[in-house]
Write an enzyme that holds these catalytic residues in place. Structure first.
Site, PDB file in Angstrom:
ATOM      1  N   LYS A  59       0.898  -1.159   0.000  1.00 38.52           N
ATOM      2  CA  LYS A  59       0.000   0.000   0.000  1.00 38.52           C
ATOM      3  C   LYS A  59       0.936   1.208   0.000  1.00 38.52           C
ATOM      4  O   LYS A  59       1.495   1.583   1.028  1.00 38.52           O
ATOM      5  CB  LYS A  59      -0.917  -0.005   1.220  1.00 38.52           C
ATOM      6  CG  LYS A  59      -1.952   1.108   1.174  1.00 38.52           C
ATOM      7  CD  LYS A  59      -2.908   1.012   2.326  1.00 38.52           C
ATOM      8  CE  LYS A  59      -4.091   1.953   2.168  1.00 38.52           C
ATOM      9  NZ  LYS A  59      -3.745   3.357   1.984  1.00 38.52           N
ATOM     10  N   PHE A  70      -1.301  -0.052 -10.741  1.00 40.76           N
ATOM     11  CA  PHE A  70      -1.729  -1.356 -10.236  1.00 40.76           C
ATOM     12  C   PHE A  70      -2.983  -1.885 -10.909  1.00 40.76           C
ATOM     13  O   PHE A  70      -3.416  -2.983 -10.610  1.00 40.76           O
ATOM     14  CB  PHE A  70      -1.866  -1.359  -8.711  1.00 40.76           C
ATOM     15  CG  PHE A  70      -2.664  -0.210  -8.143  1.00 40.76           C
ATOM     16  CD1 PHE A  70      -4.033  -0.143  -8.298  1.00 40.76           C
ATOM     17  CD2 PHE A  70      -2.012   0.792  -7.431  1.00 40.76           C
ATOM     18  CE1 PHE A  70      -4.750   0.902  -7.766  1.00 40.76           C
ATOM     19  CE2 PHE A  70      -2.731   1.855  -6.896  1.00 40.76           C
ATOM     20  CZ  PHE A  70      -4.110   1.906  -7.070  1.00 40.76           C
TER      21      PHE A  70
HETATM   22  P1  AMP Z   1      -7.476   4.258   1.964  1.00 41.42           P
HETATM   23  O1  AMP Z   1      -7.189   5.623   1.412  1.00 41.42           O
HETATM   24  O2  AMP Z   1      -6.873   4.025   3.323  1.00 41.42           O
HETATM   25  O3  AMP Z   1      -8.909   3.848   1.847  1.00 41.42           O
HETATM   26  O4  AMP Z   1      -6.672   3.224   1.042  1.00 41.42           O
HETATM   27  C1  AMP Z   1      -6.942   3.090  -0.302  1.00 41.42           C
HETATM   28  C2  AMP Z   1      -5.934   3.864  -1.109  1.00 41.42           C
HETATM   29  O5  AMP Z   1      -4.652   3.257  -1.050  1.00 41.42           O
HETATM   30  C3  AMP Z   1      -6.242   3.872  -2.575  1.00 41.42           C
HETATM   31  O6  AMP Z   1      -7.205   4.837  -2.903  1.00 41.42           O
HETATM   32  C4  AMP Z   1      -4.887   4.189  -3.191  1.00 41.42           C
HETATM   33  O7  AMP Z   1      -4.733   5.590  -3.300  1.00 41.42           O
HETATM   34  C5  AMP Z   1      -3.892   3.689  -2.161  1.00 41.42           C
HETATM   35  N1  AMP Z   1      -3.056   2.588  -2.636  1.00 41.42           N
HETATM   36  C6  AMP Z   1      -1.716   2.493  -2.427  1.00 41.42           C
HETATM   37  N2  AMP Z   1      -1.217   1.384  -2.961  1.00 41.42           N
HETATM   38  C7  AMP Z   1      -2.240   0.722  -3.543  1.00 41.42           C
HETATM   39  C8  AMP Z   1      -2.355  -0.505  -4.268  1.00 41.42           C
HETATM   40  N3  AMP Z   1      -1.285  -1.304  -4.474  1.00 41.42           N
HETATM   41  N4  AMP Z   1      -3.579  -0.859  -4.720  1.00 41.42           N
HETATM   42  C9  AMP Z   1      -4.651  -0.079  -4.496  1.00 41.42           C
HETATM   43  N5  AMP Z   1      -4.609   1.086  -3.826  1.00 41.42           N
HETATM   44  C10 AMP Z   1      -3.417   1.494  -3.349  1.00 41.42           C
END
Ligand code: AMP
Length: 559
Positions: free
Chosen positions: A253, A342
């Site tokens: 992530k 990704f």
């Molecule tokens: P959150 O903002 O905590 O809901 O986490 C989701 C966000 O993580 C996504 O909207 C992306 O911006 C980010 N993200 C980072 N790495 C990845 C990945 N490998 N796949 C999908 N999302 C990712």
């Protein structure tokens, strides 16, 4: 042609009733009665959206333009407007009040103005959004001034709220989606197909017209129309996530910001998570996207700012890049971005959302250099996943996302097919040192609270920014009563509060911040509880904040 007054009356009714079903009924009946040119405008307006993101139009009206236009249209001093805003907390009510008291403008007052239509208001908003260059502020004021000079007070209330894109009538995307489904159910529209079409196109106007024509199924992913991004749910733990998914596609992530890239030949457009067009701010991402060897594609990924030490820079730095409109190159040299792709949503003229992640990834690997791709490991081993997790945190990233390799791309959905794994942050106990009065309906409540941590050396409380409570009106009223006694000083909408109460606060992350005297701020703070049981001396110290900050993502002492 439908008058804007009819639309304003609808909004007034919707605002006045509290039941969401009744709101939906009212909006559905209104939309069903419009002609095909008005329908797209009204169905977007009612949820406070002026233009779909594909149009690249931004109204660019803030309070100063709004109040200047009102003052000019109604011949009233700007101070009076600020005073009214202080009392009501609502630009819509201010506009209505000012227009109500409008001084007759000499001879013009005897001319009966043509009533404004929905289309008139839309056209003026387009003109306001298109105004650019040196004199753009003047052009915006003039167009808005025209609208206010033609409007009665009810129309003015909603023109003002539309201009700042905040309708405050208690119906959002979901409600309007249901209303469109209801209005055109005879043509085969239902909540599910309307939602699907909206998630794909982000254009409620387009969706409403298709719903009326019975052509919703024909709407699909379109290049240059940003599509709602697929989101991740919080996973409980690595073993629990693997038990759910089985063999998972394991990815870091990344600590960056989401980007959706639309490529059509050499033309590249980049949309942010909020679906704003940020292309001009991100030249190196444009260059990276040009390397994709497909004629047309929609790509999903993360833009990460890489510091001199090779580690990701703080999220606020990335935001600076996303917001920057001028001197972009200079900032890009200080905060360089790297792209990690990704996912793939669309390829050479066709949507690929219905394919499995495995298949989409295989296509993505064919059109993108390995350096542009997020690393991915397919595994069902908790041990392997823990190791990748450790590497991600050591590299300064946020954690992992475990994805179901057989899942389709689900626009706008936060589901079990993407599970995020992040370290759980401990809560902080902070002292309430100030607060802000709410706006609109909540003008009589203290709605957000300024928090402080203890400086053990001096005994001072150091500012760490605001937390909004997310409480019900009832609970807020109670809290406001409690704090009313502790108000030391009022400064506009803000008050200073005698330190006496401790909030337990959860957050996503601690960030450095030059804006607050502690030097730190909380990202996405949430109030967990009022800690009546704790005395001021038990509030957390700056040392604890710093040590939690350093413990984040293996930052160590260097950050
Ligand atoms: P959150 O903002 O905590 O809901 O986490 C989701 C966000 O993580 C996504 O909207 C992306 O911006 C980010 N993200 C980072 N790495 C990845 C990945 N490998 N796949 C999908 N999302 C990712």
């Amino acid at each position: 042609m439908t008058s804007f007054l009819a639309f304003a009356k609808l909004c007034q009714k919707v605002e006045a009733i509290s039941g969401s079903l009744e709101k939906i009924d009212l909006v559905a009946a209104f939309l069903a009665g419009l002609d095909e040119a008005e329908l797209p405008v009204a169905s977007s307006f009612v949820m406070g959206t002026l233009f779909p993101p594909s149009l690249d139009l931004v109204i660019g009206v803030g309070p100063s333009i709004l109040y200047e236009a009102l003052a000019k249209a109604c011949g009233c001093p700007a101070e009076q407007i600020s005073e009214m805003l202080r009392v009501t907390g609502d630009p819509g009510l201010v506009a209505a009040g000012i227009v109500e008291k409008r001084r007759p403008l000499g001879f013009a007052a005897f001319l009966k103005a043509e009533p404004l239509s929905i289309a008139d208001v839309y056209e003026r908003f387009v003109a306001i959004a298109r105004a650019s260059g040196k004199r753009s502020q003047d052009a915006k004021v003039k167009n808005l001034q025209f609208l206010f000079s033609q409007a009665g007070s009810l129309e003015a209330r909603y023109i003002a709220r539309l201009a700042i894109e905040d309708m405050r009538i208690g119906i959002g995307e979901g409600g309007v989606r249901d209303a469109v489904a209801r209005a055109f159910s005879k043509s085969g529209a239902d909540v599910e197909n309307v939602e699907r079409a909206y998630n794909l196109t982000n254009d409620m106007g387009l969706v409403a017209v298709a719903a009326r024509r019975g052509t919703l199924a024909e709407l699909s992913v379109m290049i240059n129309h940003p599509i709602k991004m697929m989101l991740a749910q919080l996973g409980e733990s690595i073993p629990a996530a693997l038990a759910d998914i089985g063999t998972a596609a394991i990815e870091w992530k990344y600590d960056g910001a989401r980007v959706q890239i639309h490529k059509e030949g050499d033309s590249i457009r980049i949309f942010s998570r909020r679906l704003e067009n940020v292309t001009a701010s991100l030249p190196e991402i444009v260059l990276a996207a040009r390397q994709i060897t497909a004629q047309s594609a929609i790509l999903d990924g993360e833009a990460v700012a890489i510091g001199k030490d090779g580690r990701p820079m703080a999220f606020q730095e990335i935001l600076k890049r996303f917001r920057r409109k001028y001197n972009v190159e200079k900032l890009a040299a200080q905060i360089p971005l790297r792209l990690f792709l990704f996912d793939l949503i669309y390829l050479d003229g066709k949507s690929v959302t219905h394919l499995s992640l495995n298949e989409r990834r295989a296509l993505l690997e064919k059109i993108a250099y390995p350096a542009l791709l997020a690393d991915q490991v397919l595994s069902d081993s908790a041990k392997a996943a823990e190791e990748i997790y450790r590497q991600a945190l050591n590299a300064g990233h946020e954690g992992l996302i475990l994805k179901n390799p057989t899942s389709v791309y689900a626009p706008g959905k936060r589901g079990k097919n993407w599970l995020k794994i992040k370290p759980v942050m401990e809560t902080l106990d902070l002292v309430v040192i100030g607060a802000k009065w709410g706006e609109g309906r909540r003008a009589s409540f203290l709605g957000s609270y300024r928090l402080g941590c203890r400086d053990t050396a001096t005994g001072n409380l150091l500012d760490m920014g605001f937390v909004a409570t997310g409480l019900t009106d009832e609970a807020l009223a109670e809290l406001t009563e409690m704090f009313r006694e502790l108000i030391l000083l009022e400064k506009g909408m803000e008050v200073e509060i005698k330190p006496a109460v401790i909030f337990e606060v959860a957050y996503e992350e601690i960030q450095r911040s030059p804006n607050y005297s502690s030097g730190y701020a909380l990202r996405f703070p949430r109030m967990v509880a009022v800690r009546d049981d704790k005395s001021l001396e038990e509030a957390d110290s700056l040392e604890r904040v710093v040590s939690l900050y350093k413990g984040q993502r293996g930052r160590g002492d260097s950050a």
